[in-house]
Design a protein around this motif. Structure first.
Motif, PDB file in Angstrom:
ATOM      1  N   ARG A 116       7.060  -0.021  -7.161  1.00 24.61           N
ATOM      2  CA  ARG A 116       8.312  -0.741  -6.933  1.00 24.61           C
ATOM      3  C   ARG A 116       9.303   0.145  -6.190  1.00 24.61           C
ATOM      4  O   ARG A 116       9.953  -0.276  -5.245  1.00 24.61           O
ATOM      5  N   ALA A 117       9.387   1.407  -6.621  1.00 23.86           N
ATOM      6  CA  ALA A 117      10.316   2.342  -5.970  1.00 23.86           C
ATOM      7  C   ALA A 117       9.951   2.531  -4.500  1.00 23.86           C
ATOM      8  O   ALA A 117      10.830   2.558  -3.636  1.00 23.86           O
ATOM      9  N   VAL A 118       8.666   2.654  -4.208  1.00 17.34           N
ATOM     10  CA  VAL A 118       8.226   2.812  -2.814  1.00 17.34           C
ATOM     11  C   VAL A 118       8.647   1.604  -1.989  1.00 17.34           C
ATOM     12  O   VAL A 118       9.221   1.742  -0.902  1.00 17.34           O
ATOM     13  N   LEU A 119       8.383   0.402  -2.492  1.00 19.24           N
ATOM     14  CA  LEU A 119       8.709  -0.798  -1.720  1.00 19.24           C
ATOM     15  C   LEU A 119      10.218  -0.968  -1.537  1.00 19.24           C
ATOM     16  O   LEU A 119      10.672  -1.332  -0.450  1.00 19.24           O
ATOM     17  N   VAL A 120      10.978  -0.699  -2.584  1.00 18.26           N
ATOM     18  CA  VAL A 120      12.435  -0.849  -2.469  1.00 18.26           C
ATOM     19  C   VAL A 120      13.002   0.158  -1.476  1.00 18.26           C
ATOM     20  O   VAL A 120      13.780  -0.198  -0.594  1.00 18.26           O
ATOM     21  N   LEU A 121      12.601   1.412  -1.607  1.00 21.88           N
ATOM     22  CA  LEU A 121      13.132   2.429  -0.698  1.00 21.88           C
ATOM     23  C   LEU A 121      12.661   2.198   0.733  1.00 21.88           C
ATOM     24  O   LEU A 121      13.441   2.304   1.684  1.00 21.88           O
ATOM     25  N   ARG A 122      11.395   1.872   0.888  1.00 23.34           N
ATOM     26  CA  ARG A 122      10.810   1.740   2.222  1.00 23.34           C
ATOM     27  C   ARG A 122      11.321   0.505   2.960  1.00 23.34           C
ATOM     28  O   ARG A 122      11.687   0.580   4.129  1.00 23.34           O
ATOM     29  N   TYR A 123      11.350  -0.636   2.279  1.00 19.66           N
ATOM     30  CA  TYR A 123      11.646  -1.879   2.985  1.00 19.66           C
ATOM     31  C   TYR A 123      13.036  -2.441   2.684  1.00 19.66           C
ATOM     32  O   TYR A 123      13.691  -2.943   3.581  1.00 19.66           O
ATOM     33  N   TRP A 124      13.481  -2.367   1.446  1.00 21.49           N
ATOM     34  CA  TRP A 124      14.806  -2.924   1.131  1.00 21.49           C
ATOM     35  C   TRP A 124      15.905  -1.972   1.583  1.00 21.49           C
ATOM     36  O   TRP A 124      16.894  -2.375   2.150  1.00 21.49           O
ATOM     37  N   GLU A 125      15.703  -0.675   1.323  1.00 15.84           N
ATOM     38  CA  GLU A 125      16.683   0.329   1.737  1.00 15.84           C
ATOM     39  C   GLU A 125      16.429   0.827   3.159  1.00 15.84           C
ATOM     40  O   GLU A 125      17.178   1.644   3.671  1.00 15.84           O
ATOM     41  N   THR A 132      11.168   8.324   2.271  1.00 18.05           N
ATOM     42  CA  THR A 132      10.723   7.788   0.984  1.00 18.05           C
ATOM     43  C   THR A 132       9.872   8.813   0.259  1.00 18.05           C
ATOM     44  O   THR A 132      10.046   9.029  -0.950  1.00 18.05           O
ATOM     45  N   ALA A 133       8.973   9.457   0.975  1.00 20.54           N
ATOM     46  CA  ALA A 133       8.126  10.480   0.366  1.00 20.54           C
ATOM     47  C   ALA A 133       8.972  11.633  -0.166  1.00 20.54           C
ATOM     48  O   ALA A 133       8.736  12.128  -1.272  1.00 20.54           O
ATOM     49  N   CYS A 138       6.486  12.939  -3.119  1.00 17.44           N
ATOM     50  CA  CYS A 138       5.053  12.706  -2.931  1.00 17.44           C
ATOM     51  C   CYS A 138       4.737  12.802  -1.443  1.00 17.44           C
ATOM     52  O   CYS A 138       5.615  13.038  -0.619  1.00 17.44           O
ATOM     53  N   SER A 139       3.484  12.589  -1.101  1.00 19.40           N
ATOM     54  CA  SER A 139       3.087  12.687   0.296  1.00 19.40           C
ATOM     55  C   SER A 139       3.351  11.370   1.024  1.00 19.40           C
ATOM     56  O   SER A 139       3.493  10.317   0.410  1.00 19.40           O
ATOM     57  N   ILE A 140       3.353  11.445   2.344  1.00 18.32           N
ATOM     58  CA  ILE A 140       3.532  10.251   3.163  1.00 18.32           C
ATOM     59  C   ILE A 140       2.354   9.311   2.950  1.00 18.32           C
ATOM     60  O   ILE A 140       2.518   8.084   2.904  1.00 18.32           O
ATOM     61  N   GLY A 141       1.167   9.861   2.775  1.00 19.99           N
ATOM     62  CA  GLY A 141      -0.018   9.041   2.512  1.00 19.99           C
ATOM     63  C   GLY A 141       0.115   8.236   1.229  1.00 19.99           C
ATOM     64  O   GLY A 141      -0.305   7.083   1.156  1.00 19.99           O
ATOM     65  N   THR A 142       0.714   8.849   0.212  1.00 18.04           N
ATOM     66  CA  THR A 142       0.940   8.132  -1.039  1.00 18.04           C
ATOM     67  C   THR A 142       1.909   6.978  -0.821  1.00 18.04           C
ATOM     68  O   THR A 142       1.706   5.875  -1.338  1.00 18.04           O
ATOM     69  N   VAL A 143       2.954   7.208  -0.048  1.00 13.58           N
ATOM     70  CA  VAL A 143       3.915   6.146   0.262  1.00 13.58           C
ATOM     71  C   VAL A 143       3.193   5.009   0.982  1.00 13.58           C
ATOM     72  O   VAL A 143       3.362   3.834   0.639  1.00 13.58           O
ATOM     73  N   LYS A 144       2.373   5.339   1.968  1.00 12.66           N
ATOM     74  CA  LYS A 144       1.648   4.311   2.718  1.00 12.66           C
ATOM     75  C   LYS A 144       0.723   3.513   1.819  1.00 12.66           C
ATOM     76  O   LYS A 144       0.698   2.283   1.877  1.00 12.66           O
ATOM     77  N   SER A 145      -0.049   4.200   0.978  1.00  6.58           N
ATOM     78  CA  SER A 145      -0.998   3.483   0.126  1.00  6.58           C
ATOM     79  C   SER A 145      -0.297   2.658  -0.948  1.00  6.58           C
ATOM     80  O   SER A 145      -0.687   1.524  -1.221  1.00  6.58           O
ATOM     81  N   GLN A 146       0.768   3.205  -1.546  1.00  9.06           N
ATOM     82  CA  GLN A 146       1.506   2.456  -2.558  1.00  9.06           C
ATOM     83  C   GLN A 146       2.185   1.232  -1.937  1.00  9.06           C
ATOM     84  O   GLN A 146       2.222   0.159  -2.552  1.00  9.06           O
ATOM     85  N   ALA A 147       2.703   1.378  -0.729  1.00  7.92           N
ATOM     86  CA  ALA A 147       3.337   0.245  -0.046  1.00  7.92           C
ATOM     87  C   ALA A 147       2.300  -0.832   0.264  1.00  7.92           C
ATOM     88  O   ALA A 147       2.538  -2.018   0.021  1.00  7.92           O
ATOM     89  N   ALA A 148       1.163  -0.424   0.774  1.00  9.14           N
ATOM     90  CA  ALA A 148       0.116  -1.397   1.113  1.00  9.14           C
ATOM     91  C   ALA A 148      -0.373  -2.128  -0.138  1.00  9.14           C
ATOM     92  O   ALA A 148      -0.514  -3.357  -0.134  1.00  9.14           O
ATOM     93  N   ARG A 149      -0.612  -1.394  -1.204  1.00  2.00           N
ATOM     94  CA  ARG A 149      -1.076  -2.020  -2.450  1.00  2.00           C
ATOM     95  C   ARG A 149      -0.011  -2.932  -3.052  1.00  2.00           C
ATOM     96  O   ARG A 149      -0.317  -4.013  -3.557  1.00  2.00           O
ATOM     97  N   GLY A 150       1.222  -2.477  -3.011  1.00  2.00           N
ATOM     98  CA  GLY A 150       2.316  -3.288  -3.557  1.00  2.00           C
ATOM     99  C   GLY A 150       2.496  -4.585  -2.788  1.00  2.00           C
ATOM    100  O   GLY A 150       2.652  -5.657  -3.389  1.00  2.00           O
TER     101      GLY A 150
END
Length: 164
Positions: A116-125, A132-133, A138-150
């Motif tokens: 949720r934090a990844v999606l809010v920071l990445r897309y809402w904010e 975001t990372a 965390c790593s940029i890869g983690t942000v990408k994977s968490q965003a895609a899964r979310g």
């Protein structure tokens, strides 16, 4: 703290507290009261370290405190309560589709805290992957994977709801 620092902090508080509250509501997926507690905690930390962070980016520091506190709170409370009535702070009257926004907020609440934090920071904010990372430590890869899964989970839930 000097008078100049006090004045600068007051200006920061007036300009950014609503934005921080909105972020807290979305990230923690809790009631407005809980989000206000997170923001208060963040502002206390910002105030204590104002002389040091004032010239850097105090908003990023405060946002990181809010996000980390929300994640830590959810770790302590393994069982999340269903949130029925929490809404983001006042929105302009010309908001395009309030029903869609409410649906998206409800779907965000169904996600695990970090996702949720990844999606809010990445897309809402509208933060970059790197920002975001950095905020989440965390790593940029983690942000990408968490965003895609979310996003996939939200799509899946919304498609299931449309089929009913």
């Amino acid at each position: 703290m000097t008078d100049e620092d006090e004045a600068a902090f007051d200006e920061f508080l007036a300009a950014r507290s609503t934005t921080l509250l909105r972020t807290a509501i979305l990230v923690c997926g809790a009631t407005r009261h809980d989000a206000e507690d997170l923001v208060q905690h963040a502002l206390e930390k910002v105030y204590r370290h104002w002389a040091r962070i004032r010239h850097d980016n105090p908003e990023a520091y405060a946002r990181k405190v809010v996000v980390n506190a929300a994640i830590n709170r959810s770790r302590r409370r393994r069982v999340l309560k269903e949130i029925i009535s929490a809404r983001p702070p006042d929105t302009p009257a010309d908001s395009p589709d309030l029903d869609l926004r409410d649906t998206l907020v409800a779907e965000l609440r169904r996600l695990p805290p970090r996702m949720r934090a990844v999606l809010v920071l990445r897309y809402w904010e509208d933060q970059t992957e790197a920002a975001t990372a950095a905020l989440l430590g965390c790593s940029i890869g983690t942000v990408k994977s968490q965003a895609a899964r979310g996003l996939a989970r939200i799509r899946e839930h919304m498609e299931e709801g449309a089929m009913r």
